[in-house]
Design a protein around this motif. Structure first.
Motif, PDB file in Angstrom:
ATOM      1  N   PHE A 188      -1.912  -1.463  -3.818  1.00 23.24           N
ATOM      2  CA  PHE A 188      -3.029  -0.628  -3.376  1.00 23.24           C
ATOM      3  C   PHE A 188      -2.547   0.818  -3.334  1.00 23.24           C
ATOM      4  CE2 PHE A 188      -3.281  -4.852  -1.606  1.00 23.24           C
ATOM      5  CZ  PHE A 188      -4.581  -5.246  -1.919  1.00 23.24           C
ATOM      6  N   ILE A 189      -2.875   1.571  -4.377  1.00 14.98           N
ATOM      7  CA  ILE A 189      -2.437   2.968  -4.469  1.00 14.98           C
ATOM      8  C   ILE A 189      -3.510   3.829  -3.821  1.00 14.98           C
ATOM      9  CG2 ILE A 189      -1.677   4.811  -6.018  1.00 14.98           C
ATOM     10  CD1 ILE A 189      -0.979   2.659  -8.071  1.00 14.98           C
ATOM     11  N   GLN A 190      -3.338   4.059  -2.550  1.00 11.20           N
ATOM     12  CA  GLN A 190      -4.314   4.827  -1.783  1.00 11.20           C
ATOM     13  C   GLN A 190      -3.644   5.416  -0.554  1.00 11.20           C
ATOM     14  OE1 GLN A 190      -6.875   1.637   0.528  1.00 11.20           O
ATOM     15  NE2 GLN A 190      -6.598   0.947  -1.583  1.00 11.20           N
ATOM     16  N   ALA A 191      -4.325   6.322   0.106  1.00 11.16           N
ATOM     17  CA  ALA A 191      -3.763   6.986   1.287  1.00 11.16           C
ATOM     18  C   ALA A 191      -3.391   5.958   2.349  1.00 11.16           C
ATOM     19  CB  ALA A 191      -4.759   7.988   1.848  1.00 11.16           C
TER      20      ALA A 191
ATOM     21  N   THR B 134      -3.568   5.123   5.633  1.00  6.86           N
ATOM     22  CA  THR B 134      -4.282   5.411   6.882  1.00  6.86           C
ATOM     23  C   THR B 134      -4.634   4.096   7.562  1.00  6.86           C
ATOM     24  OG1 THR B 134      -6.470   5.368   5.849  1.00  6.86           O
ATOM     25  CG2 THR B 134      -5.288   7.490   5.858  1.00  6.86           C
TER      26      THR B 134
ATOM     27  N   ILE C 178       0.861  -1.177   0.000  1.00  9.20           N
ATOM     28  CA  ILE C 178       0.000   0.000   0.000  1.00  9.20           C
ATOM     29  C   ILE C 178       0.899   1.229   0.000  1.00  9.20           C
ATOM     30  CG2 ILE C 178      -0.249  -0.174   2.521  1.00  9.20           C
ATOM     31  CD1 ILE C 178      -2.861   1.432   2.239  1.00  9.20           C
TER      32      ILE C 178
ATOM     33  N   ASN D 248      -7.664   2.368   5.830  1.00  3.21           N
ATOM     34  CA  ASN D 248      -7.368   1.708   4.551  1.00  3.21           C
ATOM     35  C   ASN D 248      -6.566   0.431   4.762  1.00  3.21           C
ATOM     36  OD1 ASN D 248      -8.725   3.581   3.014  1.00  3.21           O
ATOM     37  ND2 ASN D 248      -6.913   4.800   2.546  1.00  3.21           N
TER      38      ASN D 248
ATOM     39  N   ASN E 296       0.747   5.645  -1.218  1.00  2.00           N
ATOM     40  CA  ASN E 296       0.005   6.746  -1.831  1.00  2.00           C
ATOM     41  C   ASN E 296       0.823   7.472  -2.884  1.00  2.00           C
ATOM     42  OD1 ASN E 296       1.809   7.865  -0.033  1.00  2.00           O
ATOM     43  ND2 ASN E 296       0.414   9.459   0.681  1.00  2.00           N
TER      44      ASN E 296
END
Length: 555
Positions: free
Chosen positions: A63-66, A68, A45, A71, A47
């Motif tokens: 998983f290209i996401q913030a 947190t 993961i 998540n 960002n």
């Protein structure tokens, strides 16, 4: 090896920002590649959609996401990884894993934490709890106290005495230690610290500004076997953030007794926390005997571990990845690029000096405060590698923003009062001011007293000026050319001093057999090589291949 681990969730380092460049991404690449060799599936993961590490992960595993806690929790519940790794994600990753541990998410899903035991996770970003551990180990600790309100902060600071240092507890982001000279500064710092802390708490501690800052990078396996990879010495004292300080490795001004004391302390701390993998320990070393403190313990990859990997050629992230899987140092073999059969149980030897000089954005941000303090402002750095301290300093300086025209810059336009002011209250042009003070005849002892920089480095800077003068007074002399090249003066610098062109200088070198040689870097300094030919290992672990050519030396 822990055969129960088949799938690992890795928290990436995110985009480049002040505090870290691409060293976290580079470490992540090596960790993923090491896991792949062991047949372990890596989930990532991050960002940062431009992360190089994403190239080594299957699309279904990225998983290209913030980054947190929410998540990461969703990924854990859906993918059910066997373990989670935060050591290549910096402070943000540590904070997220701490939160997941507090919420019971890791325990409910039977997810192990790699490298940092669960108990240690709660201590490393809490200065108050860290001090408790230091006392247990028998390490001197700085007078400090935790506060949760401004009234408490005012009372504690008054009791400790100004100046004081303010640090947030369990920060959500990578933060700085804030030096406060008076109550107004302290109130401002504590207010910011509360907003950064997950618990709305800060630690107020006594100031140790002026102490020498030493950093040690070590490795530990699950059996307790440890090696010291290298020591980093900040040329600037505590009071200037290590990211804004000139840094040299190996340590050059410590006595053997001081070095062994800090080494033993770092190993004792690693054992107390039961860390595995890489650990970066920061020390404040006073001038009196046995006067030292531990200021920070970071059991994860950061700017310092990246510099040590570059300086020694030791593949820190690759070895650490294997140690996270409970392999022993004696079982981990270095990659084939080293051309000799050697396990990771190796304390590197340096037959060279590496100097890092920071780069600042002040040319583009002209209204920013350029004073150096406990708050990091640099956005990058240059590295010089040489056989001597002088050569390494000059190589780093020639690549920096201060030397765009291949010459040793001058600060002759400063008045004496401005010079003294900048010696006491340093700006980003720190190294040029130190050189200018020596040009004007300031003595080493008085400069050391004003700046709290070890006299050794003023001796080295003065030697650079002596060589420059020798080159100037002996135009087109073969001995002056050899001496200048050996200590790091480039042909462009020598040509400017002699008021000639660079081709004339190079032709003089060729005619007199003063030729460049190229030397590789590897952990044993050539001692364990099977052949007399030097090898080149990657000096920049941000890429997957070694550089096209190593740094030149002169013979």
């Amino acid at each position: 090896m822990d055969n129960e681990i088949q799938k690992v969730l890795i928290i990436g380092g995110g985009p480049t920002e002040i505090g870290h460049e691409t060293e976290l991404d580079a470490a992540c690449v090596q960790v993923i590649q090491a896991f792949k060799k062991q047949g372990i599936r890596s989930l990532l993961i991050d960002n940062n959609p431009f992360s190089v590490a994403l190239e080594d992960v299957q699309p279904t595993n990225m998983f290209i996401q913030a980054v947190t806690a929410n998540n990461v929790q969703r990924i854990i519940e859906r993918e059910q990884p066997d373990a989670i790794l935060a050591s290549v994600g910096g402070v943000t990753a540590i904070s997220v894993v701490q939160e997941l541990q507090e919420n019971g998410v890791l325990a409910d899903n039977d997810v192990k934490t790699l490298g940092i035991p669960a108990d240690a996770l709660m201590d490393i970003n809490n200065p108050d709890r860290l001090n408790d551990v230091m006392r247990h180990v028998g390490v001197p600790v700085i007078a400090s106290e935790t506060v949760g309100t401004l009234d408490e902060a005012i009372n504690v600071a008054a009791k400790i005495g100004y100046p004081v240092i303010v640090k947030p507890i369990a920060p959500r982001i990578d933060t700085n230690r804030m030096l406060c000279e008076n109550e107004q500064d302290m109130i401002s710092a504590v207010s910011r610290g509360f907003s950064w802390s997950r618990f709305k708490q800060c630690v107020i501690e006594q100031s140790i500004v002026g102490y020498k800052e030493i950093e040690l990078v070590s490795m530990r396996d699950a059996m307790g076997t440890q090696v010291l990879i290298a020591g980093l010495e900040n040329i600037d004292p505590i009071g200037i953030h290590s990211g804004d300080s000139m840094v040299v490795t190996p340590t050059l001004t410590l006595s053997n007794e001081e070095y062994e004391t800090l080494r033993d302390t770092a190993f004792a701390i690693n054992n107390q926390f039961q860390f595995t993998g890489v650990v970066h320990t920061h020390f404040a070393l006073g001038s009196s005997e046995d006067s030292y403190y531990v200021t920070k313990v970071t059991p994860y990859n950061d700017r310092g571990t990246s510099l040590v990997a570059c300086a020694t050629g030791y593949p820190i992230a690759y070895v650490a990845a294997n140690l996270y899987l409970n392999q022993k140092l004696t079982d981990v073999h270095l990659p084939e690029i080293y051309h000799f059969k050697q396990t990771a149980l190796l304390e590197p030897s340096l037959d060279h000096v590496v100097v890092r000089i920071p780069l600042w954005p002040f040319e583009d941000v002209k209204n920013a405060d350029q004073h150096l303090s406990t708050v990091m402002k640099s956005v990058g750095s240059t590295i010089g590698v040489g056989r001597s301290t002088e050569e390494a300093i000059l190589k780093a300086l020639r690549s920096s923003q201060f030397s765009p025209q291949d010459e040793l810059p001058s600060m002759s336009d400063l008045t004496d009062s401005q010079l003294i002011s900048q010696l006491i209250h340093p700006l980003s042009s720190r190294i040029l001011v130190l050189i200018e003070a020596l040009r004007r005849g300031y003595q080493v002892d008085e400069l050391s007293e004003l700046t709290k920089i070890d006299p050794f480095y003023f001796v080295k800077l003065r030697h650079i000026l002596e060589i420059e003068e020798q080159i100037k007074t002996h135009p087109m002399a073969v001995d002056a050319l050899h001496e200048g090249r050996y200590y790091g003066f480039g042909d462009g610098m020598i040509a400017r001093i002699w008021h000639t062109d660079i081709e004339t200088v190079r032709r003089l070198g060729q005619d007199n057999h003063i030729s460049p040689t190229y030397k590789g870097i590897e952990p044993s300094a050539g001692e364990l090589l099977n052949s007399p030919t030097a090898i080149t290992v990657p000096l920049n672990w941000k890429t997957k291949v070694s550089r096209s050519r190593p740094k030149p030396c002169w013979s």
